[in-house]
Design an enzyme around this catalytic site. Structure first.
Site, PDB file in Angstrom:
ATOM      1  N   CYS A   2       0.825  -1.215   0.000  1.00 14.35           N
ATOM      2  CA  CYS A   2       0.000   0.000   0.000  1.00 14.35           C
ATOM      3  C   CYS A   2       0.860   1.266   0.000  1.00 14.35           C
ATOM      4  O   CYS A   2       1.972   1.285   0.504  1.00 14.35           O
ATOM      5  CB  CYS A   2      -0.878   0.040   1.236  1.00 14.35           C
ATOM      6  SG  CYS A   2      -1.910  -1.400   1.403  1.00 14.35           S
ATOM      7  N   ARG A  27       5.119   0.402  -5.809  1.00 13.09           N
ATOM      8  CA  ARG A  27       4.977  -0.431  -4.618  1.00 13.09           C
ATOM      9  C   ARG A  27       4.000  -1.585  -4.862  1.00 13.09           C
ATOM     10  O   ARG A  27       3.966  -2.538  -4.080  1.00 13.09           O
ATOM     11  CB  ARG A  27       4.472   0.405  -3.439  1.00 13.09           C
ATOM     12  CG  ARG A  27       5.413   1.520  -3.051  1.00 13.09           C
ATOM     13  CD  ARG A  27       4.741   2.492  -2.123  1.00 13.09           C
ATOM     14  NE  ARG A  27       4.531   1.940  -0.807  1.00 13.09           N
ATOM     15  CZ  ARG A  27       5.414   1.952   0.179  1.00 13.09           C
ATOM     16  NH1 ARG A  27       6.591   2.501  -0.023  1.00 13.09           N
ATOM     17  NH2 ARG A  27       5.134   1.439   1.348  1.00 13.09           N
ATOM     18  N   TRP A  75      -3.085  -2.549  -1.610  1.00 12.37           N
ATOM     19  CA  TRP A  75      -2.628  -3.867  -2.036  1.00 12.37           C
ATOM     20  C   TRP A  75      -3.308  -4.848  -1.087  1.00 12.37           C
ATOM     21  O   TRP A  75      -2.968  -4.901   0.093  1.00 12.37           O
ATOM     22  CB  TRP A  75      -1.113  -3.913  -1.897  1.00 12.37           C
ATOM     23  CG  TRP A  75      -0.480  -5.037  -2.617  1.00 12.37           C
ATOM     24  CD1 TRP A  75      -0.251  -5.143  -3.950  1.00 12.37           C
ATOM     25  CD2 TRP A  75       0.033  -6.225  -2.021  1.00 12.37           C
ATOM     26  NE1 TRP A  75       0.365  -6.317  -4.221  1.00 12.37           N
ATOM     27  CE2 TRP A  75       0.549  -7.001  -3.062  1.00 12.37           C
ATOM     28  CE3 TRP A  75       0.095  -6.715  -0.723  1.00 12.37           C
ATOM     29  CZ2 TRP A  75       1.125  -8.242  -2.846  1.00 12.37           C
ATOM     30  CZ3 TRP A  75       0.677  -7.944  -0.510  1.00 12.37           C
ATOM     31  CH2 TRP A  75       1.184  -8.695  -1.569  1.00 12.37           C
ATOM     32  N   ASN A  99      -1.894   2.204   6.005  1.00  8.37           N
ATOM     33  CA  ASN A  99      -0.966   1.257   5.418  1.00  8.37           C
ATOM     34  C   ASN A  99      -0.472   0.377   6.569  1.00  8.37           C
ATOM     35  O   ASN A  99      -0.109   0.899   7.614  1.00  8.37           O
ATOM     36  CB  ASN A  99       0.180   2.078   4.796  1.00  8.37           C
ATOM     37  CG  ASN A  99       1.249   1.230   4.196  1.00  8.37           C
ATOM     38  OD1 ASN A  99       1.118   0.018   4.145  1.00  8.37           O
ATOM     39  ND2 ASN A  99       2.305   1.879   3.724  1.00  8.37           N
ATOM     40  N   GLY A 100      -0.502  -0.942   6.405  1.00  8.36           N
ATOM     41  CA  GLY A 100      -0.077  -1.844   7.489  1.00  8.36           C
ATOM     42  C   GLY A 100      -1.199  -2.815   7.813  1.00  8.36           C
ATOM     43  O   GLY A 100      -2.124  -3.002   7.025  1.00  8.36           O
ATOM     44  N   GLU A 478      21.594 -20.634  -7.317  1.00  8.54           N
ATOM     45  CA  GLU A 478      21.060 -19.275  -7.387  1.00  8.54           C
ATOM     46  C   GLU A 478      22.193 -18.241  -7.280  1.00  8.54           C
ATOM     47  O   GLU A 478      22.199 -17.243  -8.001  1.00  8.54           O
ATOM     48  CB  GLU A 478      20.006 -19.084  -6.283  1.00  8.54           C
ATOM     49  CG  GLU A 478      19.411 -17.705  -6.151  1.00  8.54           C
ATOM     50  CD  GLU A 478      18.756 -17.162  -7.427  1.00  8.54           C
ATOM     51  OE1 GLU A 478      18.534 -17.918  -8.367  1.00  8.54           O
ATOM     52  OE2 GLU A 478      18.501 -15.948  -7.467  1.00  8.54           O
ATOM     53  N   LYS A 482      23.016 -15.477 -10.139  1.00  7.45           N
ATOM     54  CA  LYS A 482      23.087 -14.025  -9.882  1.00  7.45           C
ATOM     55  C   LYS A 482      24.377 -13.465 -10.432  1.00  7.45           C
ATOM     56  O   LYS A 482      24.396 -12.439 -11.095  1.00  7.45           O
ATOM     57  CB  LYS A 482      23.042 -13.708  -8.374  1.00  7.45           C
ATOM     58  CG  LYS A 482      21.738 -13.727  -7.646  1.00  7.45           C
ATOM     59  CD  LYS A 482      20.668 -12.808  -8.123  1.00  7.45           C
ATOM     60  CE  LYS A 482      19.940 -13.335  -9.325  1.00  7.45           C
ATOM     61  NZ  LYS A 482      18.702 -13.975  -9.207  1.00  7.45           N
ATOM     62  N   GLU A 485      24.460 -13.439 -14.308  1.00  8.30           N
ATOM     63  CA  GLU A 485      23.516 -12.477 -14.898  1.00  8.30           C
ATOM     64  C   GLU A 485      24.070 -11.052 -14.933  1.00  8.30           C
ATOM     65  O   GLU A 485      23.876 -10.342 -15.902  1.00  8.30           O
ATOM     66  CB  GLU A 485      22.231 -12.421 -14.051  1.00  8.30           C
ATOM     67  CG  GLU A 485      21.273 -13.543 -14.279  1.00  8.30           C
ATOM     68  CD  GLU A 485      20.005 -13.335 -13.465  1.00  8.30           C
ATOM     69  OE1 GLU A 485      20.070 -13.408 -12.218  1.00  8.30           O
ATOM     70  OE2 GLU A 485      18.968 -13.086 -14.058  1.00  8.30           O
ATOM     71  N   HIS A 501      33.496 -35.810  -9.073  1.00  7.36           N
ATOM     72  CA  HIS A 501      33.070 -36.656 -10.195  1.00  7.36           C
ATOM     73  C   HIS A 501      33.275 -35.968 -11.543  1.00  7.36           C
ATOM     74  O   HIS A 501      32.613 -36.302 -12.521  1.00  7.36           O
ATOM     75  CB  HIS A 501      31.602 -37.066 -10.012  1.00  7.36           C
ATOM     76  CG  HIS A 501      31.397 -37.880  -8.775  1.00  7.36           C
ATOM     77  ND1 HIS A 501      31.822 -39.181  -8.641  1.00  7.36           N
ATOM     78  CD2 HIS A 501      30.851 -37.546  -7.575  1.00  7.36           C
ATOM     79  CE1 HIS A 501      31.541 -39.629  -7.433  1.00  7.36           C
ATOM     80  NE2 HIS A 501      30.946 -38.646  -6.756  1.00  7.36           N
ATOM     81  N   LYS A 597      12.849  -8.732 -17.762  1.00  3.88           N
ATOM     82  CA  LYS A 597      12.259  -9.019 -16.448  1.00  3.88           C
ATOM     83  C   LYS A 597      11.124 -10.025 -16.560  1.00  3.88           C
ATOM     84  O   LYS A 597      10.887 -10.820 -15.672  1.00  3.88           O
ATOM     85  CB  LYS A 597      11.762  -7.697 -15.835  1.00  3.88           C
ATOM     86  CG  LYS A 597      11.304  -7.806 -14.399  1.00  3.88           C
ATOM     87  CD  LYS A 597      12.467  -8.044 -13.450  1.00  3.88           C
ATOM     88  CE  LYS A 597      12.042  -8.363 -12.044  1.00  3.88           C
ATOM     89  NZ  LYS A 597      13.042  -9.122 -11.304  1.00  3.88           N
TER      90      LYS A 597
HETATM   91  C1  F6R Z   1      16.912 -14.375 -12.536  1.00  2.00           C
HETATM   92  C2  F6R Z   1      15.517 -14.290 -12.908  1.00  2.00           C
HETATM   93  C3  F6R Z   1      14.977 -15.282 -13.861  1.00  2.00           C
HETATM   94  C4  F6R Z   1      13.523 -15.598 -13.549  1.00  2.00           C
HETATM   95  C5  F6R Z   1      12.912 -16.474 -14.638  1.00  2.00           C
HETATM   96  C6  F6R Z   1      11.487 -16.847 -14.302  1.00  2.00           C
HETATM   97  O1  F6R Z   1      17.305 -13.368 -11.678  1.00  2.00           O
HETATM   98  O2  F6R Z   1      14.815 -13.408 -12.472  1.00  2.00           O
HETATM   99  O3  F6R Z   1      15.739 -16.447 -13.880  1.00  2.00           O
HETATM  100  O4  F6R Z   1      13.450 -16.237 -12.311  1.00  2.00           O
HETATM  101  O5  F6R Z   1      12.942 -15.794 -15.860  1.00  2.00           O
HETATM  102  O6  F6R Z   1      10.708 -15.715 -14.151  1.00  2.00           O
HETATM  103  P1  F6R Z   1       9.414 -15.704 -13.261  1.00  2.00           P
HETATM  104  O7  F6R Z   1       9.818 -15.973 -11.860  1.00  2.00           O
HETATM  105  O8  F6R Z   1       8.845 -14.341 -13.455  1.00  2.00           O
HETATM  106  O9  F6R Z   1       8.520 -16.777 -13.798  1.00  2.00           O
END
Ligand code: F6R
Length: 602
Positions: A2, A27, A75, A99-100, A478, A482, A485, A501, A597
């Protein structure tokens, strides 16, 4: 989550409030509303969906001349995103935005209903405005009535309240949810974040928990624990983008730092005193379910792998995790006694969405763990648990991953209780550890500084191996993702026991190994694996609560008595390490090359 705004002054109030709400869109929200008092008259407008819907509703309305206004983006937490549940909430002659979460709202609501008050929404917020008017009816001044109202609230709040009884005043209070007040000449502004007021005001005061007061044109009275308080404003940034980043260099950095607070939102109303509750799930969801299949991509897939360890170990249910793009074309065997879980930050990933449709065609029940309400995957799924991480702007996912893992951990305990696979003591241990997670996710200044200093040694080499065991293996995957990427350096995640192995053939001083060495999970085993690499002269960066003298570099995390707490703190370390390496290499951290994204293509 929110957003809240307020304004006192001569300018066109509707425009100011709508503009400010737009600045808070990042947000995340699903409905919005405004209330204005000018010329002693009250007006309000609410709309579900985007702010442009609200703009359309209020299009014929003008509010020139002196007056006050409040606005809100909601939200949904208590009650669906409907107009009735949208803020501001109206009493007989007053409005509130909040908000909260008011934890004791049910008690307050019952008390007010018993006194004959009629509620129109399902929200926790509506109690505030009715309680205020009840207090006012005892004959006290509006500020006394407001104070008495705030004293009854338990939980987290940032509240703005206006009333026709004091048509030049905004009453405000803050506890646990962010709020600032800003001034420009005689005008006063309120907002959840400074982005909403940058460009309008030059300085602001960021309220502290427990503070409350009232504001009129050219006058603000602030109190803390019944005592008047002086306050000093700080200059606001002049650049809006900088403001959205709250002073951090990149959105990714801001989002890493936000993980501690968003985790509270993820757990809110779900981690209860001695149980886990998911209001959004039907009690019969798990009836007849004998196995779980998790399907996701990228980071969300790594969260799924972590969840599978937890689900099998504690809820004793077979759990398989599949990469969605692989699953779609392998002609998988799907049986209706399997619950199909998708995980997605965006809720729009094409492969995950198509995998879900396949599972539904095969008659499987479906549940999604997602960050975006009303996204395609949420709409397509039978059930959805929202991760409540707020909008994630950095392309490299951080807080979305953390909250996905938290939801999977909560789901595990929810299921363990249903299937009676954990005793009470073990459940208490898990719930306690969950409650400690926000603390484990606080980024200590010294930790960040240490990683920053170390990062300069890791800008070259012929590759990185992140290694871990058990749940620390998906975390290794992961961590490596990161790093690649945003630094464009080659990195792989590997199960520590697998190195011998094959990959150990690569070991030399230019092979950087990031070793995840938790004290609460297979420490001795991973230590032996790391020693095997040291014997081959690999360069080791150990992350552990205990000093590990044989490592080339060492990052100390806090001692914790639960592996998940070590997991989350190590996650922070790997995220910050990737961030600092990327910054040193001069890359665009928030928009790395070739990445999007939301991946809506196959
Ligand atoms: C890495 C990243 C991607 C997403 C992937 C799936 O930082 O963000 O590997 O995790 O493209 O995306 P979502 O989670 O939106 O289905």
């Amino acid at each position: 989550m929110c957003g809240i705004v307020g304004y006192i002054g001569q300018k066109e109030k509707k425009e100011i409030i709508l503009d400010a709400l737009k600045e808070l869109e990042y947000r995340g929200y699903d409905s919005a509303g405004i209330a204005v008092i000018s010329d002693g008259k009250l007006n309000h407008f609410k709309a579900v969906g985007k702010i442009k819907n609200l703009e359309e509703k209020a299009s014929g309305f003008e509010s020139k001349g002196s007056g006050i206004a409040i606005g809100h983006t909601r939200w949904a937490t208590h009650g669906k995103p409907t107009e009735l549940n949208a803020h501001p909430h109206l009493g007989a002659f007053s409005y509130v935005v909040h908000n909260g979460i008011i934890e004791n709202y049910q008690e307050l609501r019952k008390e007010l209903i018993d006194k004959g008050i009629k509620f129109v929404s399902q929200t926790d917020t509506e109690s505030i405005v009715h309680l205020f008017e009840q207090n006012l009816a005892t004959g006290v001044e509006p500020f006394e009535a407001f104070k008495a109202t705030i004293n009854r609230l338990e939980g987290a709040y940032a509240v703005l309240l206006i009333t026709q009884v004091a048509p030049d005043t905004i009453f405000f209070a803050k506890n646990g949810s962010p709020m600032l007040l800003a001034r420009d000449d005689n005008d006063v502004y309120f907002a959840s974040s400074d982005t909403a007021v940058v460009g309008r005001a030059k300085e602001a005061y960021y309220l502290e928990d427990g503070e409350y007061g009232f504001a009129k044109t050219n006058s603000v009275k602030l109190y803390s624990k019944d005592t008047p308080k002086e306050f000093v404003t700080k200059p606001l940034p002049e650049d809006k983008t900088l403001a959205q980043k709250d002073g951090f260099r990149f959105f990714m950095e801001k989002e890493i730092y936000e993980q501690s607070s968003v985790m509270n939102d993820t757990m809110l109303g779900r981690v209860l005193e001695d149980t886990i509750e998911f209001e959004e799930l039907d009690k019969s969801l798990f009836d007849g379910i004998r196995a779980i299949k998790i399907c996701a991509c990228g980071t969300s897939y790594h969260a799924g792998l972590t969840g599978a360890y937890l689900l099998e170990r504690m809820a004793k249910i077979p759990c398989q995790v599949e990469i969605a793009s692989e699953f779609r074309y392998k002609e998988p065997l799907l049986t209706p006694d399997t619950l199909f879980i998708t995980i997605s930050q965006s809720g729009e990933t094409a492969d995950t969405l198509e995998a879900l449709k396949m599972a539904k065609r095969a008659g499987l029940k479906s549940l999604t763990i997602c960050n975006v309400d009303n996204s395609s995957i949420v709409r397509e799924s039978d059930y959805a648990i929202l991760t409540r991480a707020g909008i994630e702007k950095g392309v490299a996912s951080t807080k979305a991953f953390a909250t996905q893992v938290m939801v999977l951990w909560m789901l595990t305990i929810y299921l363990a209780q249903k299937r009676d696979t954990l005793d009470k003591e073990s459940i208490d241990t898990e719930l306690n550890a969950m409650r400690h997670t926000p603390k484990a996710l606080i980024v200590a200044r010294l930790l960040h500084e240490r990683i920053y200093r170390l990062s300069k040694r890791y800008l070259h080499g012929h590759g990185f191996f992140f290694i871990g065991r058990d749940i620390f293996y998906p975390l290794a995957l992961e961590g490596a993702l990161k790093l690649k990427e945003i630094s464009y350096l080659h990195a792989e995640g590997y199960p520590a026991g697998e190195m011998k192995h094959g990959p150990i053939a690569l070991a030399d001083a230019e092979l950087f190994t990031i070793a995840l060495m938790p004290k609460n999970m297979l420490y001795d085993k991973i230590k032996s694996n790391v020693e095997e690499l040291i014997a081959r002269d690999a360069t080791i960066l150990a992350i552990s609560p205990d000093t590990f003298g044989m490592a080339d570099d060492y990052i100390k995390i806090r001692h914790a008595d639960h592996p998940m707490l070590e997991f989350f703190e190590m996650m922070l370390v790997t995220q910050i390490l990737a961030l600092e390496i990327s910054i040193r290499l001069g890359n665009d951290v928030d928009m790395p090359r070739n990445l999007a994204k939301s991946v809506t293509v196959e």
